[in-house]
Motif scaffolding. Structure first.
Motif, PDB file in Angstrom:
ATOM      1  N   GLY A 203     -86.721   1.109  12.906  1.00  0.00           N
ATOM      2  CA  GLY A 203     -85.764   1.881  13.810  1.00  0.00           C
ATOM      3  C   GLY A 203     -85.573   1.155  15.571  1.00  0.00           C
ATOM      4  N   ALA A 204     -84.901   1.901  15.793  1.00  0.00           N
ATOM      5  CA  ALA A 204     -84.699   1.073  16.762  1.00  0.00           C
ATOM      6  C   ALA A 204     -85.689   0.269  17.925  1.00  0.00           C
ATOM      7  CB  ALA A 204     -83.764   1.765  17.622  1.00  0.00           C
ATOM      8  N   VAL A 205     -85.193  -0.616  18.003  1.00  0.00           N
ATOM      9  CA  VAL A 205     -86.514  -1.279  19.060  1.00  0.00           C
ATOM     10  C   VAL A 205     -86.052  -1.634  20.431  1.00  0.00           C
ATOM     11  CG1 VAL A 205     -88.402  -2.800  19.689  1.00  0.00           C
ATOM     12  CG2 VAL A 205     -87.764  -1.749  16.881  1.00  0.00           C
ATOM     13  N   VAL A 206     -86.475  -1.699  21.707  1.00  0.00           N
ATOM     14  CA  VAL A 206     -86.390  -2.704  22.503  1.00  0.00           C
ATOM     15  C   VAL A 206     -87.784  -3.269  23.012  1.00  0.00           C
ATOM     16  CG1 VAL A 206     -85.093  -2.155  25.101  1.00  0.00           C
ATOM     17  CG2 VAL A 206     -84.165  -0.806  23.470  1.00  0.00           C
ATOM     18  N   SER A 207     -87.260  -4.286  23.703  1.00  0.00           N
ATOM     19  CA  SER A 207     -87.904  -5.473  23.768  1.00  0.00           C
ATOM     20  C   SER A 207     -87.734  -5.754  25.593  1.00  0.00           C
ATOM     21  CB  SER A 207     -87.966  -6.722  23.734  1.00  0.00           C
ATOM     22  OG  SER A 207     -89.085  -7.541  24.054  1.00  0.00           O
TER      23      SER A 207
ATOM     24  N   SER B   3     -81.974  -5.484  23.174  1.00  0.00           N
ATOM     25  CA  SER B   3     -81.822  -4.615  21.651  1.00  0.00           C
ATOM     26  C   SER B   3     -82.371  -5.457  20.656  1.00  0.00           C
ATOM     27  CB  SER B   3     -80.842  -3.553  22.129  1.00  0.00           C
ATOM     28  OG  SER B   3     -80.120  -4.557  21.934  1.00  0.00           O
ATOM     29  N   LEU B   4     -83.400  -5.039  20.085  1.00  0.00           N
ATOM     30  CA  LEU B   4     -83.798  -6.052  19.159  1.00  0.00           C
ATOM     31  C   LEU B   4     -82.990  -6.482  17.708  1.00  0.00           C
ATOM     32  CD1 LEU B   4     -87.927  -7.047  19.836  1.00  0.00           C
ATOM     33  CD2 LEU B   4     -85.389  -8.032  19.835  1.00  0.00           C
TER      34      LEU B   4
ATOM     35  N   ASN C 188     -77.334  -7.521  35.586  1.00  0.00           N
ATOM     36  CA  ASN C 188     -75.719  -8.511  34.320  1.00  0.00           C
ATOM     37  C   ASN C 188     -76.308  -8.060  33.154  1.00  0.00           C
ATOM     38  OD1 ASN C 188     -75.456 -11.190  32.543  1.00  0.00           O
ATOM     39  ND2 ASN C 188     -74.018 -11.098  34.498  1.00  0.00           N
ATOM     40  N   HIS C 189     -74.728  -7.924  32.315  1.00  0.00           N
ATOM     41  CA  HIS C 189     -74.765  -7.048  31.005  1.00  0.00           C
ATOM     42  C   HIS C 189     -75.041  -8.813  30.101  1.00  0.00           C
ATOM     43  CE1 HIS C 189     -75.475  -3.293  28.131  1.00  0.00           C
ATOM     44  NE2 HIS C 189     -75.452  -4.463  27.273  1.00  0.00           N
ATOM     45  N   ALA C 190     -74.587  -9.637  29.464  1.00  0.00           N
ATOM     46  CA  ALA C 190     -73.345 -10.516  29.273  1.00  0.00           C
ATOM     47  C   ALA C 190     -73.445 -10.651  27.539  1.00  0.00           C
ATOM     48  CB  ALA C 190     -74.021 -11.612  29.288  1.00  0.00           C
ATOM     49  N   SER C 191     -73.936 -10.105  27.132  1.00  0.00           N
ATOM     50  CA  SER C 191     -73.951  -9.593  26.034  1.00  0.00           C
ATOM     51  C   SER C 191     -74.503  -8.170  24.868  1.00  0.00           C
ATOM     52  CB  SER C 191     -74.709 -10.774  24.829  1.00  0.00           C
ATOM     53  OG  SER C 191     -76.347 -10.275  24.570  1.00  0.00           O
ATOM     54  N   LEU C 192     -74.144  -7.795  24.083  1.00  0.00           N
ATOM     55  CA  LEU C 192     -74.317  -6.540  23.208  1.00  0.00           C
ATOM     56  C   LEU C 192     -76.064  -6.348  23.116  1.00  0.00           C
ATOM     57  CD1 LEU C 192     -71.782  -6.494  20.401  1.00  0.00           C
ATOM     58  CD2 LEU C 192     -71.762  -4.452  23.186  1.00  0.00           C
TER      59      LEU C 192
END
Lengths: 117, 115
Positions: B1-5, B25-26, B70-74
């Motif tokens: 499943g989707a994992v957020v670290s 988001s891993l 800052n959200h520099a990458s996806l």
């Protein structure tokens, strides 16, 4: 404006009793999502359920059940045969749908549930 | 499943320090991430919406110069609490929006204590 009301600030029940957590919401959106999250003392949010506004079927998952009543804008959560491990803060929440995706989540103030052994 | 670290899980630092919190988001890409704040025994309140490649959208009452996003990458959004003071002590938690039709996934939160 969106709003989620959890009138019960704190509830204490004895283990094995059933308990229902109330949730009433307000929104002008026709499409929205309703959620329940559990937050144990460690702090992380545990996802319990997400319900689309077009799906009014009640849901049961083990000892957990949810009653969605669009007519009364309520999304109540019942724990059957409660256990001490169920002790936590439970949040009801609401989000609109934006471009077929969830928008920001609006949380209720939470209900602190104590299950007494 | 989707994992957020989310990292770090806990920070204790002196007043005046700037603190950076990372949300990753891993196993999925997230064009949108959200930052929430929770004071003791209170609910979670949205601070800002972070969009990859553009400026964040802040909720009313949240100082954008105080809380830099800052959200520099996806897969990565960062929240920097600049010149933190004791009143900034709180639990900060991020969430990431995965694929269409999937719910947000939350990180485990960062407990920030400013002395």
């Amino acid at each position: 404006a969106q709003k989620v009301t959890q009138a019960q600030t704190e509830i204490s029940v004895v283990e094995k009793e059933d308990v229902t957590l109330d949730c009433v919401y307000e929104t002008r959106d026709t499409t929205y999502y309703l959620f329940w999250y559990k937050q144990p003392p460690s702090g992380e949010l545990v996802f319990l359920i997400r319900r689309n506004s077009f799906d009014e079927q009640n849901e049961i998952s083990g000892r957990y059940s949810w009653n969605f009543q669009k007519s009364t804008s309520s999304f109540n959560f019942t724990i059957t045969a409660s256990q001490v491990v169920d002790s936590a803060v439970y949040f009801c929440a609401l989000s609109a749908e934006y471009g077929n995706r969830d928008d920001k989540i609006i949380f209720g103030k939470g209900t602190r549930l104590h299950i007494l052994p | 499943g989707a994992v957020v670290s989310q990292h770090p899980s806990r920070v204790i630092c002196k007043s005046g320090t700037s603190v950076k919190i990372e949300c990753r988001s891993l196993d999925f890409q997230a064009t949108t991430m959200f930052w929430y704040r929770q004071f003791p025994k209170q609910s979670l309140m949205l601070m800002a919406t972070s969009n990859e490649g553009s400026k964040a959208t802040y909720e009313q009452g949240v100082e954008k110069d105080k809380f830099l996003i800052n959200h520099a990458s996806l897969t990565l959004s960062t929240l920097t609490v600049t010149s933190a003071h004791p009143e900034d002590s709180s639990f900060y938690i991020c969430s990431a929006l995965p694929y269409r039709g999937q719910p947000q996934h939350f990180g485990d939160g960062t407990r920030l204590s400013i002395l």
